[in-house]
Design a protein around this motif. Structure first.
Motif, PDB file in Angstrom:
ATOM      1  N   VAL A 132       0.870  -1.169   0.000  1.00 45.86           N
ATOM      2  CA  VAL A 132       0.000   0.000   0.000  1.00 45.86           C
ATOM      3  C   VAL A 132       0.909   1.222   0.000  1.00 45.86           C
ATOM      4  O   VAL A 132       1.823   1.326   0.822  1.00 45.86           O
ATOM      5  CB  VAL A 132      -0.938   0.027   1.215  1.00 45.86           C
ATOM      6  CG1 VAL A 132      -1.783   1.300   1.218  1.00 45.86           C
ATOM      7  CG2 VAL A 132      -1.829  -1.214   1.242  1.00 45.86           C
ATOM      8  N   VAL A 133       0.654   2.131  -0.936  1.00 49.61           N
ATOM      9  CA  VAL A 133       1.438   3.363  -1.045  1.00 49.61           C
ATOM     10  C   VAL A 133       0.488   4.532  -0.872  1.00 49.61           C
ATOM     11  O   VAL A 133      -0.456   4.698  -1.657  1.00 49.61           O
ATOM     12  CB  VAL A 133       2.154   3.471  -2.407  1.00 49.61           C
ATOM     13  CG1 VAL A 133       2.954   4.764  -2.495  1.00 49.61           C
ATOM     14  CG2 VAL A 133       3.037   2.257  -2.648  1.00 49.61           C
ATOM     15  N   ALA A 179       1.828  -0.779  11.227  1.00 45.41           N
ATOM     16  CA  ALA A 179       2.047  -1.601  12.422  1.00 45.41           C
ATOM     17  C   ALA A 179       0.911  -2.601  12.619  1.00 45.41           C
ATOM     18  O   ALA A 179       1.149  -3.747  13.025  1.00 45.41           O
ATOM     19  CB  ALA A 179       2.191  -0.702  13.649  1.00 45.41           C
ATOM     20  N   ARG A 180      -0.313  -2.185  12.300  1.00 43.55           N
ATOM     21  CA  ARG A 180      -1.465  -3.051  12.533  1.00 43.55           C
ATOM     22  C   ARG A 180      -1.501  -4.247  11.585  1.00 43.55           C
ATOM     23  O   ARG A 180      -2.024  -5.297  11.945  1.00 43.55           O
ATOM     24  CB  ARG A 180      -2.767  -2.240  12.383  1.00 43.55           C
ATOM     25  CG  ARG A 180      -2.996  -1.226  13.482  1.00 43.55           C
ATOM     26  CD  ARG A 180      -3.321  -1.853  14.818  1.00 43.55           C
ATOM     27  NE  ARG A 180      -4.601  -2.533  14.806  1.00 43.55           N
ATOM     28  CZ  ARG A 180      -5.744  -1.949  15.166  1.00 43.55           C
ATOM     29  NH1 ARG A 180      -5.755  -0.684  15.564  1.00 43.55           N
ATOM     30  NH2 ARG A 180      -6.874  -2.627  15.139  1.00 43.55           N
ATOM     31  N   ASP A 184       0.542  -9.492   8.248  1.00 49.25           N
ATOM     32  CA  ASP A 184      -0.371  -9.979   7.205  1.00 49.25           C
ATOM     33  C   ASP A 184       0.266 -10.068   5.828  1.00 49.25           C
ATOM     34  O   ASP A 184      -0.419 -10.340   4.843  1.00 49.25           O
ATOM     35  CB  ASP A 184      -1.595  -9.060   7.114  1.00 49.25           C
ATOM     36  CG  ASP A 184      -2.443  -9.099   8.362  1.00 49.25           C
ATOM     37  OD1 ASP A 184      -2.143  -9.903   9.264  1.00 49.25           O
ATOM     38  OD2 ASP A 184      -3.417  -8.326   8.453  1.00 49.25           O
ATOM     39  N   GLY A 185       1.566  -9.793   5.718  1.00 47.80           N
ATOM     40  CA  GLY A 185       2.189  -9.787   4.404  1.00 47.80           C
ATOM     41  C   GLY A 185       1.817  -8.581   3.576  1.00 47.80           C
ATOM     42  O   GLY A 185       1.933  -8.598   2.339  1.00 47.80           O
ATOM     43  N   VAL A 186       1.364  -7.503   4.228  1.00 45.80           N
ATOM     44  CA  VAL A 186       0.983  -6.270   3.544  1.00 45.80           C
ATOM     45  C   VAL A 186       1.833  -5.130   4.106  1.00 45.80           C
ATOM     46  O   VAL A 186       1.855  -4.919   5.316  1.00 45.80           O
ATOM     47  CB  VAL A 186      -0.510  -5.937   3.753  1.00 45.80           C
ATOM     48  CG1 VAL A 186      -0.879  -4.623   3.064  1.00 45.80           C
ATOM     49  CG2 VAL A 186      -1.400  -7.070   3.247  1.00 45.80           C
ATOM     50  N   THR A 187       2.535  -4.404   3.235  1.00 44.07           N
ATOM     51  CA  THR A 187       3.327  -3.270   3.683  1.00 44.07           C
ATOM     52  C   THR A 187       2.572  -1.973   3.402  1.00 44.07           C
ATOM     53  O   THR A 187       1.801  -1.888   2.439  1.00 44.07           O
ATOM     54  CB  THR A 187       4.700  -3.219   2.997  1.00 44.07           C
ATOM     55  OG1 THR A 187       4.523  -3.052   1.581  1.00 44.07           O
ATOM     56  CG2 THR A 187       5.483  -4.498   3.271  1.00 44.07           C
ATOM     57  N   VAL A 188       2.811  -0.973   4.245  1.00 45.04           N
ATOM     58  CA  VAL A 188       2.171   0.334   4.089  1.00 45.04           C
ATOM     59  C   VAL A 188       3.256   1.399   4.231  1.00 45.04           C
ATOM     60  O   VAL A 188       3.901   1.496   5.283  1.00 45.04           O
ATOM     61  CB  VAL A 188       1.072   0.574   5.139  1.00 45.04           C
ATOM     62  CG1 VAL A 188       0.413   1.939   4.921  1.00 45.04           C
ATOM     63  CG2 VAL A 188       0.025  -0.538   5.103  1.00 45.04           C
ATOM     64  N   ASN A 189       3.457   2.186   3.188  1.00 48.42           N
ATOM     65  CA  ASN A 189       4.485   3.223   3.196  1.00 48.42           C
ATOM     66  C   ASN A 189       3.934   4.520   2.605  1.00 48.42           C
ATOM     67  O   ASN A 189       2.883   4.525   1.958  1.00 48.42           O
ATOM     68  CB  ASN A 189       5.715   2.756   2.411  1.00 48.42           C
ATOM     69  CG  ASN A 189       6.372   1.546   3.043  1.00 48.42           C
ATOM     70  OD1 ASN A 189       6.760   1.576   4.206  1.00 48.42           O
ATOM     71  ND2 ASN A 189       6.481   0.453   2.283  1.00 48.42           N
ATOM     72  N   GLY A 252       6.210   0.803   6.914  1.00 47.54           N
ATOM     73  CA  GLY A 252       6.256   1.897   7.870  1.00 47.54           C
ATOM     74  C   GLY A 252       7.345   2.907   7.611  1.00 47.54           C
ATOM     75  O   GLY A 252       7.892   3.476   8.556  1.00 47.54           O
ATOM     76  N   VAL A 253       7.671   3.177   6.321  1.00 44.31           N
ATOM     77  CA  VAL A 253       8.720   4.147   6.016  1.00 44.31           C
ATOM     78  C   VAL A 253       8.153   5.285   5.169  1.00 44.31           C
ATOM     79  O   VAL A 253       7.091   5.172   4.544  1.00 44.31           O
ATOM     80  CB  VAL A 253       9.926   3.505   5.289  1.00 44.31           C
ATOM     81  CG1 VAL A 253      10.509   2.375   6.115  1.00 44.31           C
ATOM     82  CG2 VAL A 253       9.544   3.025   3.900  1.00 44.31           C
TER      83      VAL A 253
END
Length: 289
Positions: A132-133, A179-180, A184-189, A252-253
């Motif tokens: 997720v971007v 963090a949440r 789940d194998g999902v990144t959020v940046n 988380g970056v």
């Protein structure tokens, strides 16, 4: 990116369209989301001319029913989603509410990315390494006021501060979201594109001229198209987060316009402010990851 499915909100023009163009050129299967059917279809045809697989969806992402309808339509056509680029943003002046009773700038820049990501999590979790971007913008990094997230006490209007406030709140929400869903194998940046003379900025400037920026109108109209018309450049940070092997599993970056990781602003690390933004998104969005 061949074989991967990417959804880009606000993908019919500006930075969103250039992000979609770049990812389609890498072989991604791209879904554009826009508000106007004609513009969305035209953008999909343009980006698909060289054989890229590009489709268009239309939705009003300022409304929860529009977000839910989009998620349902995407889920009906695709069994997984590899990348979600929450590019859509916007400003509103004077203070106005959406049909859901949410302040419009907060709805577009914070609530919509939060709610759409929650709604699409089943498809993202179905991908082997989803990303997720979220795009910030303006000049984020100031203080987050938990008591004024929707401009309830003071609407900061066309000084762009309301937009900056919302984009800083988006960063806080994104860091908490990362963090949440870390397991789940999902990144959020978060990507910062820098400044560009986009259709949205042109409309914003035109609306702002009768107010605080009237003396700057000739300068912006003269220099904007000359200095800030290369939309491929501000799309680099979002394309990097969406596609780079270096970002595999990294979450988380915050990446700046020079495509470099940079520290989060102090306000984004303020847990009290993060709690306020997160709690409001949960309450207004009616969803949680």
């Amino acid at each position: 990116m061949r074989g991967r499915t990417v959804l880009v909100t606000g993908g019919t023009g500006g930075i969103g369209k250039e992000t979609a163009r770049g990812l389609a050129a890498m072989g991604a299967r791209v879904i554009l989301v826009g508000r106007d059917r004609g513009r969305a279809d035209a953008a999909a045809r343009e980006l698909g001319r060289d054989g890229a697989e590009v489709s268009a969806f239309t939705a009003d992402l300022s409304r929860l029913d529009g977000l839910r309808a989009l998620a349902a339509e995407v889920g009906a056509r695709h069994d997984r989603l590899d990348v979600l680029v929450n590019n859509l943003g916007g400003m509103s002046s004077p203070r106005t509410l959406t049909g859901d009773g949410v302040e419009r700038t907060f709805a577009a820049n914070v609530l919509a990315p939060y709610a759409l990501t929650c709604l699409l999590l089943p498809l993202l979790r179905a991908a082997p390494a989803a990303r997720v971007v979220n795009l910030t913008g303006g000049m984020p990094g100031g203080r987050i006021d938990p008591a004024n997230l929707q401009g309830e006490r003071r609407y900061l209007g066309w000084t762009f501060s309301q937009y900056n406030h919302a984009k800083t709140a988006l960063m806080a929400m994104s860091r908490r979201f990362a963090a949440r869903v870390a397991g789940d194998g999902v990144t959020v940046n978060v990507a910062y594109p820098g400044h560009a003379y986009t259709p949205g900025n042109r409309a914003t400037a035109a609306a702002a001229f009768p107010y605080a920026y009237r003396p700057l109108a000739p300068v912006i109209r003269l220099l904007g198209p000359r200095l800030l018309n290369d939309l491929a450049k501000p799309a680099r940070s979002s394309i990097y987060l969406a596609s780079s092997p270096e970002m595999e599993g990294v979450t988380g970056v915050y990446v700046n316009a020079k495509v470099r990781r940079t520290p989060w602003p102090a306000a984004v690390l303020d847990e009290r402010a993060c709690d306020a933004v997160w709690d409001l998104c949960e309450r207004l969005g009616g969803a949680t990851p």
